[in-house]
Write a protein that holds these residues in place. Structure first.
Motif, mmCIF file in Angstrom:
data_model
loop_
_atom_site.group_PDB
_atom_site.id
_atom_site.type_symbol
_atom_site.label_atom_id
_atom_site.label_comp_id
_atom_site.label_asym_id
_atom_site.label_seq_id
_atom_site.Cartn_x
_atom_site.Cartn_y
_atom_site.Cartn_z
ATOM 1 N N LEU A 7 -21.128 21.372 6.624
ATOM 2 C CA LEU A 7 -21.237 21.172 5.181
ATOM 3 C C LEU A 7 -22.651 20.769 4.776
ATOM 4 N N PRO A 41 -20.565 31.347 -1.499
ATOM 5 C CA PRO A 41 -20.834 30.180 -0.650
ATOM 6 C C PRO A 41 -20.810 28.836 -1.389
ATOM 7 N N LYS A 43 -19.020 26.101 -2.969
ATOM 8 C CA LYS A 43 -17.612 25.697 -2.907
ATOM 9 C C LYS A 43 -17.195 24.722 -4.002
ATOM 10 N N THR A 67 -21.571 21.845 -3.264
ATOM 11 C CA THR A 67 -21.233 21.807 -1.846
ATOM 12 C C THR A 67 -21.195 23.220 -1.298
ATOM 13 N N GLU A 69 -20.809 25.525 2.627
ATOM 14 C CA GLU A 69 -20.282 25.443 3.988
ATOM 15 C C GLU A 69 -21.386 25.410 5.044
ATOM 16 N N SER A 70 -22.612 25.810 4.674
ATOM 17 C CA SER A 70 -23.689 25.883 5.664
ATOM 18 C C SER A 70 -25.040 25.995 4.957
ATOM 19 N N GLY A 73 -25.396 29.350 3.563
ATOM 20 C CA GLY A 73 -24.765 29.466 2.255
ATOM 21 C C GLY A 73 -25.683 29.023 1.134
ATOM 22 N N LYS A 103 -26.988 17.186 4.920
ATOM 23 C CA LYS A 103 -25.717 17.314 5.626
ATOM 24 C C LYS A 103 -25.069 15.945 5.617
#
Length: 109
Positions: A7, A41, A43, A67, A69-70, A73, A103
């Protein structure tokens, strides 16, 4: 300490120019929030105004948090045509801006 799996939080702090009206700010916030429906991507999206009693805001008045996921993203979001178009409008309304990606980490006690 434990890092949340992949995240990434994208935090933008802003101060709108004095001549930007509340109606214009409201429309820009709606446009920002709408990016969640356009860019896969991304979220989630949250925002708020500074309410701190510590007076350490350095002139920033609004916080926007998304937010992903990576980190990949975030990169996809930054280069997405919908984001580029929105950012061109949004940034011209700002007097100050600061962006931080991080992160999330949980402290295990």
């Amino acid at each position: 300490m434990e890092e949340a799996s992949g995240l990434v939080k994208h935090v933008l702090m802003a101060k709108f120019k004095d001549e930007i009206t509340q109606d214009q700010i409201d429309q820009l916030i709606k446009g920002y929030a709408n990016l969640v429906t356009l860019i896969q991507p991304m979220k989630s999206f949250h925002w708020g105004k500074d309410v701190s009693i510590e007076n350490l805001h350095l002139g920033f008045t609004h916080v926007f948090e998304s937010t992903f996921e990576s980190l990949e993203g975030v990169a996809e979001y930054v280069s997405h045509p919908a984001h580029v178009e929105f950012a061109n409008e949004f940034l011209t309304a700002l007097d100050k801006v600061l962006v931080i990606d991080y992160k999330p980490t949980t402290v295990n006690l």
